[in-house]
Design an enzyme around this catalytic site. Structure first.
Site, PDB file in Angstrom:
ATOM      1  N   HIS A 139       3.031   2.760  -4.700  1.00 43.89           N
ATOM      2  CA  HIS A 139       2.198   3.295  -3.623  1.00 43.89           C
ATOM      3  C   HIS A 139       2.734   4.651  -3.175  1.00 43.89           C
ATOM      4  O   HIS A 139       3.813   4.730  -2.592  1.00 43.89           O
ATOM      5  CB  HIS A 139       2.207   2.359  -2.423  1.00 43.89           C
ATOM      6  CG  HIS A 139       1.444   1.102  -2.618  1.00 43.89           C
ATOM      7  ND1 HIS A 139       0.945   0.377  -1.558  1.00 43.89           N
ATOM      8  CD2 HIS A 139       1.077   0.426  -3.738  1.00 43.89           C
ATOM      9  CE1 HIS A 139       0.313  -0.697  -2.021  1.00 43.89           C
ATOM     10  NE2 HIS A 139       0.390  -0.682  -3.340  1.00 43.89           N
ATOM     11  N   TYR A 176      -5.232   3.863   6.954  1.00 41.12           N
ATOM     12  CA  TYR A 176      -4.692   2.765   6.152  1.00 41.12           C
ATOM     13  C   TYR A 176      -3.837   3.309   5.008  1.00 41.12           C
ATOM     14  O   TYR A 176      -4.221   4.248   4.314  1.00 41.12           O
ATOM     15  CB  TYR A 176      -5.820   1.908   5.569  1.00 41.12           C
ATOM     16  CG  TYR A 176      -5.325   0.987   4.485  1.00 41.12           C
ATOM     17  CD1 TYR A 176      -4.649  -0.190   4.816  1.00 41.12           C
ATOM     18  CD2 TYR A 176      -5.474   1.309   3.145  1.00 41.12           C
ATOM     19  CE1 TYR A 176      -4.148  -1.012   3.828  1.00 41.12           C
ATOM     20  CE2 TYR A 176      -4.982   0.492   2.153  1.00 41.12           C
ATOM     21  CZ  TYR A 176      -4.323  -0.672   2.494  1.00 41.12           C
ATOM     22  OH  TYR A 176      -3.818  -1.478   1.509  1.00 41.12           O
ATOM     23  N   HIS A 229     -10.151  -0.307   0.855  1.00 37.35           N
ATOM     24  CA  HIS A 229      -9.830  -1.354   1.821  1.00 37.35           C
ATOM     25  C   HIS A 229     -11.050  -1.892   2.562  1.00 37.35           C
ATOM     26  O   HIS A 229     -11.038  -2.051   3.788  1.00 37.35           O
ATOM     27  CB  HIS A 229      -8.766  -0.883   2.817  1.00 37.35           C
ATOM     28  CG  HIS A 229      -7.791  -1.965   3.175  1.00 37.35           C
ATOM     29  ND1 HIS A 229      -7.755  -2.569   4.412  1.00 37.35           N
ATOM     30  CD2 HIS A 229      -6.841  -2.576   2.439  1.00 37.35           C
ATOM     31  CE1 HIS A 229      -6.814  -3.492   4.433  1.00 37.35           C
ATOM     32  NE2 HIS A 229      -6.242  -3.522   3.239  1.00 37.35           N
ATOM     33  N   HIS A 329      -2.652  -8.606  -6.624  1.00 37.99           N
ATOM     34  CA  HIS A 329      -2.064  -8.095  -5.382  1.00 37.99           C
ATOM     35  C   HIS A 329      -0.559  -8.350  -5.410  1.00 37.99           C
ATOM     36  O   HIS A 329      -0.105  -9.424  -5.820  1.00 37.99           O
ATOM     37  CB  HIS A 329      -2.709  -8.827  -4.206  1.00 37.99           C
ATOM     38  CG  HIS A 329      -2.185  -8.453  -2.868  1.00 37.99           C
ATOM     39  ND1 HIS A 329      -2.298  -7.189  -2.340  1.00 37.99           N
ATOM     40  CD2 HIS A 329      -1.560  -9.198  -1.920  1.00 37.99           C
ATOM     41  CE1 HIS A 329      -1.765  -7.160  -1.133  1.00 37.99           C
ATOM     42  NE2 HIS A 329      -1.307  -8.366  -0.856  1.00 37.99           N
TER      43      HIS A 329
END
Length: 419
Positions: A139, A176, A229, A329
């Site tokens: 990320h 986010y 998201h 995930h």
């Protein structure tokens, strides 16, 4: 990383040896809250499973303690399928994140025990290797496009070849995926939900410019991903997917709220940007239409929220029939126990796509010793029997549960939106 300390034993032939004599729920907060189930057999073999549900940890802990643990004592730990069916079919109020996370913890702990009884790593029990290492993505985020590009460069230096990129939205205070003060991003930050404000038009304006700059700065040698998201309508998501086509994303994730699977038909009709969804899914029924109609390219379910290895294996097999690959995930709202189990699954599953991977804190890594390693853009599971992750209970006890909830989102006019 330090190695798991739990001892292994030869395959036990006696049902008495396999009898479950203890099952305990452990809640700890080494940087963030985790729920772990530890099961012990009469022969002394233990297995651990993750039951963490971000912002609702104690709900799952109570479900385990009150409804599942009493029904585990005395059962044969080797009867994994039967135990899964007992807890799934026996729950009249079946499915849902709390129920399926609790069942997953039991299931993964039992698979861990089975691997230790057999003296085999979990991927061997599933059918052996399909690959030498699992491609993972990290990320990268920044307050603006330039800062995000710098972060992408830093992740490349660490060895990542696939990177999710998020950047701040001009005029929006909190976005986010954007960390604050150089700390890793953690959305569950306070005892009561914080409120954030959102502007879809501003967001749709900046994201294509972000990826235009990333391709200019970093070329085509890396895979780029992005997470919307769940914040867009289907037609807004279609527009974003179309606008991102020149930058060849690996995927666009969670483009629209996933409760209405048919919404993805609109997105699919308007863009060839690959689509991924599913981290909030709890069973195959949440994504059956998406997979059958090939409306997505990657299924994002996670072992801990979708009933464990037993159910996720069925889901992955079903996805393979329709050329849909896995992309589980793997944020830090799941413990290293889930990551270890997922990595063994990734090593085996034939229709593997990619695995999300965020670095856990040093405290979490110490509480959950594990044998998986990151090298050259891929995670490699170890050869420890079971899934290769344990829990240091004495150390876990030093980090008591801390109430934290996920944020909520409002549009600029005050209307509630999808966080």
């Amino acid at each position: 990383m330090s190695q798991p300390s739990d001892s292994t034993a030869p395959l036990q032939g006696s049902a008495r040896d396999r009898e479950i004599v203890e099952a305990r729920v452990i809640v700890t907060c080494p940087g963030r809250n985790f729920v772990t189930l530890k099961i012990r057999t009469r022969s002394g073999i233990t297995g651990v499973g993750d039951a963490t549900l971000n912002g609702r940890e104690l709900a799952v802990a109570a479900y385990l303690q009150e409804h599942l643990v009493p029904n585990l004592i005395g059962r044969d730990a080797g009867r994994i399928e039967d135990i899964w069916q007992f807890f799934y079919r026996g729950a009249y109020w079946r499915r849902g994140p709390v129920t399926m996370s609790a069942i997953a913890a039991v299931d993964v702990a039992l698979w861990d025990i089975l691997g230790k009884m057999a003296g085999m790593p979990l991927y061997q029990l599933l059918g052996g290797r399909s690959r030498e290492g699992a491609l993972v993505y990290g990320h990268a985020n920044g307050r603006d496009i330039a800062e995000t590009s710098d972060e992408v460069g830093r992740f490349r230096e660490m060895g990542f070849i696939a990177i999710r990129a998020q950047c701040g939205v001009p005029g929006i205070k909190k976005t986010y995926g954007i960390s604050v003060g150089g700390k890793p991003y953690e959305p569950a930050e306070s005892e009561l939900p914080t409120e954030t404000v959102w502007s879809t038009p501003r967001y749709l304006g900046v994201v294509p410019r972000l990826f235009e700059q990333l391709r200019a700065d970093h070329g085509d040698e890396i895979e780029l991903l992005h997470d919307a998201h769940h914040r867009l309508t289907p037609i807004e998501a279609a527009r974003l997917g179309r606008d991102l086509e020149p930058y060849r994303l690996f995927w666009l994730e969670d483009a629209t709220p996933a409760e209405n699977q048919r919404a993805f038909e609109i997105i699919r009709q308007h863009t060839v940007t690959p689509l991924a969804v599913g981290e909030v899914f709890n069973s195959i029924w949440d994504c059956k239409h998406l997979i059958e109609q090939q409306l997505i390219d990657y299924i994002r379910t996670t072992i801990v929220h979708a009933g464990g290895l037993t159910h996720v294996r069925r889901l992955a097999d079903f996805a393979a029939l329709h050329q849909v690959r896995t992309g589980f995930h793997g944020a830090t709202d799941l413990s290293p126990v889930c990551m270890g189990a997922a990595l063994h699954f990734d090593t085996w599953v034939p229709n593997f796509g990619i695995q999300e991977y965020m670095f856990h804190s040093d405290e979490a890594n110490a509480v959950f010793p594990h044998d998986y390693q990151f090298r050259a853009g891929r995670l490699h599971c170890g050869e420890t029997p079971g899934h290769g992750v344990d829990i240091d209970e004495a150390l876990a006890a030093r980090y008591p549960y801390t109430p934290k909830q996920l944020p909520i989102l409002r549009l600029e006019d005050g209307t509630m939106g999808d966080w």
